[in-house]
Design an enzyme around this catalytic site. Structure first.
Site, mmCIF file in Angstrom:
data_model
loop_
_atom_site.group_PDB
_atom_site.id
_atom_site.type_symbol
_atom_site.label_atom_id
_atom_site.label_comp_id
_atom_site.label_asym_id
_atom_site.label_seq_id
_atom_site.Cartn_x
_atom_site.Cartn_y
_atom_site.Cartn_z
ATOM 1 N N SER A 204 -3.984 9.564 -0.872
ATOM 2 C CA SER A 204 -4.974 8.497 -1.035
ATOM 3 C C SER A 204 -4.903 7.578 0.171
ATOM 4 C CB SER A 204 -4.692 7.699 -2.306
ATOM 5 O OG SER A 204 -3.519 6.930 -2.129
ATOM 6 N N ALA B 227 -3.335 2.743 -3.825
ATOM 7 C CA ALA B 227 -3.922 3.539 -4.906
ATOM 8 C C ALA B 227 -2.898 3.897 -5.977
ATOM 9 C CB ALA B 227 -4.551 4.813 -4.336
ATOM 10 N N SER C 295 3.195 5.429 -5.012
ATOM 11 C CA SER C 295 4.603 5.224 -5.350
ATOM 12 C C SER C 295 4.788 5.010 -6.849
ATOM 13 C CB SER C 295 5.181 4.047 -4.569
ATOM 14 O OG SER C 295 5.141 4.325 -3.181
ATOM 15 N N ASP D 110 8.147 10.517 -1.212
ATOM 16 C CA ASP D 110 7.243 9.394 -0.946
ATOM 17 C C ASP D 110 7.016 9.302 0.561
ATOM 18 O OD1 ASP D 110 5.654 7.286 -1.911
ATOM 19 O OD2 ASP D 110 7.227 5.810 -1.556
ATOM 20 N N GLU D 111 5.910 8.696 0.961
ATOM 21 C CA GLU D 111 5.561 8.547 2.380
ATOM 22 C C GLU D 111 5.511 9.907 3.076
ATOM 23 O OE1 GLU D 111 4.455 5.738 3.241
ATOM 24 O OE2 GLU D 111 5.330 4.378 1.762
ATOM 25 N N ALA D 112 4.946 10.890 2.392
ATOM 26 C CA ALA D 112 4.924 12.276 2.877
ATOM 27 C C ALA D 112 4.102 12.451 4.146
ATOM 28 C CB ALA D 112 4.400 13.200 1.777
ATOM 29 N N CYS E 38 -14.123 1.642 1.968
ATOM 30 C CA CYS E 38 -14.977 2.831 1.907
ATOM 31 C C CYS E 38 -15.391 3.231 3.329
ATOM 32 C CB CYS E 38 -16.204 2.552 1.048
ATOM 33 S SG CYS E 38 -17.331 1.332 1.760
#
Length: 193
Positions: free
Chosen positions: A9, A13, A16, A87-89, A182
């Site tokens: 995302s 969003a 985590s 996380d933080e991939a 957006c």
């Protein structure tokens, strides 16, 4: 059958939060997980996955030089591992994404990766690029722009809250530095930058 998942995302969003909930679900059933996060992201303390809603968990660290397959394989010798959560991939390297796919294919352990899809210049991060290409399952986590549309772009802001066009791909920060918007508002702000 284990799978490689990529939950992606823009910022804010709930990536985590979703990771922490998944980890909790495994541990609640007396299953064992390994949780990783990027060593370069120390906003909430070194070796912590933290959510904006106030929950956190200690995590193992990865750097661009980490051999994730070897680390995970060594952990499996000590204790059966039921799931790997990352996380933080977006900060993974191509080789590390391949290693995580080997964890799935060779060790039969599901791997759940959570990260940003693209950077403030609307370019894919290396880790995200290969997760999008190689993951068995892609899940978009959604957040909204101030106008109510889906926010799938991220603006980097200067100290005055104005959009920045140029700079290094990686600069750690939170709401003070980044804003999810957006496509329409991303393009408008980038034209003004």
């Amino acid at each position: 059958m284990a799978k490689l998942y990529f939950y992606y995302s823009s910022m804010n969003a709930g990536k985590s939060t979703t990771l922490l909930q998944s980890d909790y679900n495994y541990r609640e059933r007396n299953m064992h997980t390994l949780v990783y996060t990027a060593a370069i992201d120390d906003r909430f303390g070194v070796g912590k996955v933290s959510s904006r809603i106030g929950i956190s968990r200690d995590a193992l660290l990865f750097t661009k030089d980490s051999d994730l397959f070897s680390e995970i394989n060594a952990s499996c010798v000590q204790q059966a591992i039921d799931c790997i959560l990352v996380d933080e991939a977006q900060f993974l390297t191509k080789e590390q994404v391949r290693q995580l796919s080997d964890v799935v294919d060779d060790l039969d352990i599901p791997v759940l990766c959570y990260g940003l899809r693209n950077d403030f210049q609307a370019e894919l991060f290396e880790g995200s690029q290969y997760l999008l290409a190689w993951a068995d399952k892609l899940v978009e986590l959604k957040t909204i722009c101030h106008c109510g549309r889906k926010a799938n772009f991220v603006l980097r802001l200067d100290e005055h809250g104005e959009a920045i066009k140029d700079g290094a791909q990686i600069q750690i920060g939170g709401n003070e530095r980044y804003l999810s918007v957006c496509r329409k508002h991303y393009k408008e702000k980038m034209r003004q930058a």
